[in-house]
Design a protein around this motif. Structure first.
Motif, PDB file in Angstrom:
ATOM      1  N   PHE A   5       0.797  -1.026   0.025  1.00 24.96           N
ATOM      2  CA  PHE A   5       0.056  -0.026  -0.155  1.00 24.96           C
ATOM      3  C   PHE A   5       0.687   1.306  -0.089  1.00 24.96           C
ATOM      4  N   ASP A   6       2.051   1.259   0.250  1.00 23.25           N
ATOM      5  CA  ASP A   6       3.177   2.400   0.291  1.00 23.25           C
ATOM      6  C   ASP A   6       3.613   2.622  -1.096  1.00 23.25           C
ATOM      7  N   ASN A   7       3.355   1.673  -2.001  1.00 25.53           N
ATOM      8  CA  ASN A   7       4.229   1.530  -3.457  1.00 25.53           C
ATOM      9  C   ASN A   7       3.243   2.549  -4.227  1.00 25.53           C
ATOM     10  N   ASP A   8       3.751   3.444  -4.777  1.00 25.49           N
ATOM     11  CA  ASP A   8       3.198   4.447  -5.638  1.00 25.49           C
ATOM     12  C   ASP A   8       2.414   3.750  -7.007  1.00 25.49           C
ATOM     13  N   GLU A   9       3.198   3.038  -7.517  1.00 28.38           N
ATOM     14  CA  GLU A   9       2.696   2.320  -8.617  1.00 28.38           C
ATOM     15  C   GLU A   9       1.553   1.359  -8.410  1.00 28.38           C
ATOM     16  N   HIS A  82      -2.896   5.705   6.031  1.00 27.33           N
ATOM     17  CA  HIS A  82      -1.489   5.881   6.839  1.00 27.33           C
ATOM     18  C   HIS A  82      -0.353   6.016   5.571  1.00 27.33           C
ATOM     19  N   SER A  83      -0.974   5.671   4.226  1.00 26.62           N
ATOM     20  CA  SER A  83      -0.001   5.696   3.154  1.00 26.62           C
ATOM     21  C   SER A  83      -0.251   6.868   2.221  1.00 26.62           C
ATOM     22  N   GLN A  84       0.852   7.622   2.286  1.00 30.27           N
ATOM     23  CA  GLN A  84       0.672   8.854   1.446  1.00 30.27           C
ATOM     24  C   GLN A  84       0.473   8.597  -0.197  1.00 30.27           C
ATOM     25  N   ALA A  85       1.016   7.267  -0.494  1.00 22.87           N
ATOM     26  CA  ALA A  85       0.944   6.954  -1.915  1.00 22.87           C
ATOM     27  C   ALA A  85      -0.681   6.834  -2.306  1.00 22.87           C
ATOM     28  N   MET A  86      -1.522   6.266  -1.376  1.00 27.20           N
ATOM     29  CA  MET A  86      -3.063   5.820  -1.482  1.00 27.20           C
ATOM     30  C   MET A  86      -3.873   7.329  -1.326  1.00 27.20           C
ATOM     31  N   LEU A  87      -3.115   8.152  -0.624  1.00 22.49           N
ATOM     32  CA  LEU A  87      -3.921   9.394  -0.412  1.00 22.49           C
ATOM     33  C   LEU A  87      -3.598  10.229  -1.620  1.00 22.49           C
ATOM     34  N   ASN A  88      -2.474  10.292  -2.101  1.00 20.01           N
ATOM     35  CA  ASN A  88      -2.009  10.944  -3.519  1.00 20.01           C
ATOM     36  C   ASN A  88      -3.027  10.600  -4.608  1.00 20.01           C
ATOM     37  N   ARG A  89      -3.331   9.210  -4.485  1.00 18.26           N
ATOM     38  CA  ARG A  89      -4.433   8.896  -5.725  1.00 18.26           C
ATOM     39  C   ARG A  89      -5.663   9.264  -5.318  1.00 18.26           C
ATOM     40  N   ALA A  90      -6.090   9.353  -4.114  1.00 19.59           N
ATOM     41  CA  ALA A  90      -7.346   9.652  -3.617  1.00 19.59           C
ATOM     42  C   ALA A  90      -7.740  11.083  -4.094  1.00 19.59           C
ATOM     43  N   LYS A  91      -6.662  11.952  -3.977  1.00 19.22           N
ATOM     44  CA  LYS A  91      -6.622  13.506  -4.165  1.00 19.22           C
ATOM     45  C   LYS A  91      -7.026  13.732  -5.866  1.00 19.22           C
ATOM     46  N   GLU A  92      -6.529  12.739  -6.554  1.00 21.37           N
ATOM     47  CA  GLU A  92      -6.644  12.730  -8.187  1.00 21.37           C
ATOM     48  C   GLU A  92      -8.221  12.517  -8.358  1.00 21.37           C
ATOM     49  N   LYS A  93      -8.765  11.734  -7.333  1.00 23.41           N
ATOM     50  CA  LYS A  93     -10.145  11.386  -7.784  1.00 23.41           C
ATOM     51  C   LYS A  93     -11.248  12.157  -6.946  1.00 23.41           C
ATOM     52  N   LEU A  94     -10.910  12.711  -5.757  1.00 23.03           N
ATOM     53  CA  LEU A  94     -12.088  13.391  -5.033  1.00 23.03           C
ATOM     54  C   LEU A  94     -11.989  14.922  -5.205  1.00 23.03           C
ATOM     55  N   ASN A  95     -13.025  15.266  -4.895  1.00 22.68           N
ATOM     56  CA  ASN A  95     -13.267  16.758  -5.059  1.00 22.68           C
ATOM     57  C   ASN A  95     -12.635  17.387  -3.452  1.00 22.68           C
ATOM     58  N   ASN A  96     -12.709  18.755  -3.643  1.00 22.65           N
ATOM     59  CA  ASN A  96     -12.213  19.412  -2.422  1.00 22.65           C
ATOM     60  C   ASN A  96     -13.133  19.223  -1.087  1.00 22.65           C
ATOM     61  N   LYS A 197       1.573 -13.644   6.415  1.00 18.70           N
ATOM     62  CA  LYS A 197       2.242 -12.765   5.481  1.00 18.70           C
ATOM     63  C   LYS A 197       2.182 -13.205   4.083  1.00 18.70           C
ATOM     64  N   GLN A 198       2.041 -12.393   3.071  1.00 20.77           N
ATOM     65  CA  GLN A 198       1.877 -12.713   1.614  1.00 20.77           C
ATOM     66  C   GLN A 198       2.502 -11.907   0.750  1.00 20.77           C
ATOM     67  N   ILE A 199       3.386 -12.357  -0.147  1.00 21.06           N
ATOM     68  CA  ILE A 199       4.347 -11.627  -0.837  1.00 21.06           C
ATOM     69  C   ILE A 199       3.693 -11.986  -2.296  1.00 21.06           C
ATOM     70  N   PHE A 200       3.816 -10.812  -3.046  1.00 22.58           N
ATOM     71  CA  PHE A 200       3.477 -10.744  -4.422  1.00 22.58           C
ATOM     72  C   PHE A 200       4.406 -10.358  -5.664  1.00 22.58           C
ATOM     73  N   GLU A 201       4.140 -10.937  -6.698  1.00 18.91           N
ATOM     74  CA  GLU A 201       4.876 -10.304  -7.846  1.00 18.91           C
ATOM     75  C   GLU A 201       4.143  -9.200  -8.557  1.00 18.91           C
ATOM     76  N   PHE A 202       4.599  -8.104  -8.859  1.00 16.07           N
ATOM     77  CA  PHE A 202       3.911  -7.091  -9.474  1.00 16.07           C
ATOM     78  C   PHE A 202       4.455  -6.564 -10.548  1.00 16.07           C
ATOM     79  N   ASN A 203       4.363  -6.956 -11.689  1.00 18.43           N
ATOM     80  CA  ASN A 203       4.749  -6.569 -12.957  1.00 18.43           C
ATOM     81  C   ASN A 203       4.316  -5.174 -13.307  1.00 18.43           C
ATOM     82  N   VAL A 204       5.256  -4.115 -13.097  1.00 20.44           N
ATOM     83  CA  VAL A 204       5.062  -2.844 -13.119  1.00 20.44           C
ATOM     84  C   VAL A 204       4.814  -2.386 -14.808  1.00 20.44           C
TER      85      VAL A 204
END
Length: 272
Positions: A5-9, A82-96, A197-204
């Motif tokens: 959840f902290d990953n920007d991609e 807690h994730s600034q990356a998720m909040l940044n995405r939310a700011k792109e979608k939501l109104n003020n 604990k779960q580990i994922f492969e994310f093909n960016v």
């Protein structure tokens, strides 16, 4: 390896991830917003603004839909993550009109300027990211500091253990899948809960590894935690459709359920 959840991609992929990887019928994707909306309605007080906080708001999808439920109501929506990356995405979608704050489940009272609040929503799976009993108690303490006494409602959406514990990794049938589970590790706690604990492969691309950690939840233990902190249960949802008054029959369903549940608490009335 970074926390998913902290990953920007991943934050940009998250909404697609929910559509592609979350079974709509099992996790009530098509109905749970109606349940949340009904919980919010239960907190309305005539001629008073209603403040609704979503903890772990992620990319803001719930907040956007809930705002659309009440276009003409005097509501203030606040999202905390807690994730600034998720909040940044939310700011792109939501109104003020929707306020977004950076904070965690264990310290969100510090970042909230609007207090008390009328409704706190803990959406699907968020509670399971609290790994220790100390973290769970910190969440309860923060709710007590921010929730309006007696009339305010706190709603928690819990997964069944079977939806968290993965015993084996099935061979991927779609080699084009962008997000693949590649490793699992389940550790049993003394109270018969499991840390997974779960580990994922994310093909960016390029391919990277992301992880998250979840803890299963004993419903009995959860209820005991809140009751010991002067809360009472008012409502439950065990089918993803109806918000029902809590009673003994629902109590049995909660402790013998293999599907998600939503439990709604409020602080007890002072009887002194």
């Amino acid at each position: 390896m970074s926390y998913a959840f902290d990953n920007d991609e991943f934050s940009h992929y998250y909404d697609r991830f929910v559509v592609e990887h979350v079974p709509r019928d099992i996790f009530w994707t098509d109905t749970v917003k109606d349940v949340y909306a009904e919980i919010i309605r239960q907190t309305f007080i005539d001629n008073q603004q209603t403040t609704v906080v979503e903890l772990g708001c992620g990319t803001g999808e719930n907040l956007l839909e809930l705002q659309n439920y009440f276009p003409n109501k005097n509501l203030k929506f606040i999202g905390i993550d807690h994730s600034q990356a998720m909040l940044n995405r939310a700011k792109e979608k939501l109104n003020n009109k929707i306020e977004l704050l950076h904070g965690s489940l264990t310290d969100f009272a510090q970042c909230l300027q609007t207090k008390p609040v009328d409704c706190i929503l803990l959406p699907a799976g968020t509670f399971h990211h609290l790994i220790t009993d100390h973290e769970r108690q910190d969440l309860v303490n923060n709710i007590q500091q921010t929730l309006r006494h007696e009339t305010g409602l706190f709603a928690i959406y819990l997964f069944a253990d079977s939806l968290i514990r993965t015993e084996a990794i099935e061979s991927a049938t779609n080699t084009e899948d962008k997000f693949k589970l590649i490793s699992v590790e389940n550790t049993q706690e003394n109270d018969n809960e499991w840390i997974c604990k779960q580990i994922f492969e994310f093909n960016v691309p390029p391919k990277i590894q992301l992880s998250w950690q979840l803890r299963t939840c004993s419903i009995v233990k959860l209820i005991r935690l809140f009751i010991s902190n002067n809360f009472e249960i008012l409502f439950c949802c065990v089918n993803g459709k109806e918000l029902l008054p809590y009673n003994e029959n629902i109590s049995y369903s909660l402790t013998n359920n293999s599907t998600p549940v939503i439990i709604v608490f409020r602080t007890r009335k002072n009887t002194n």
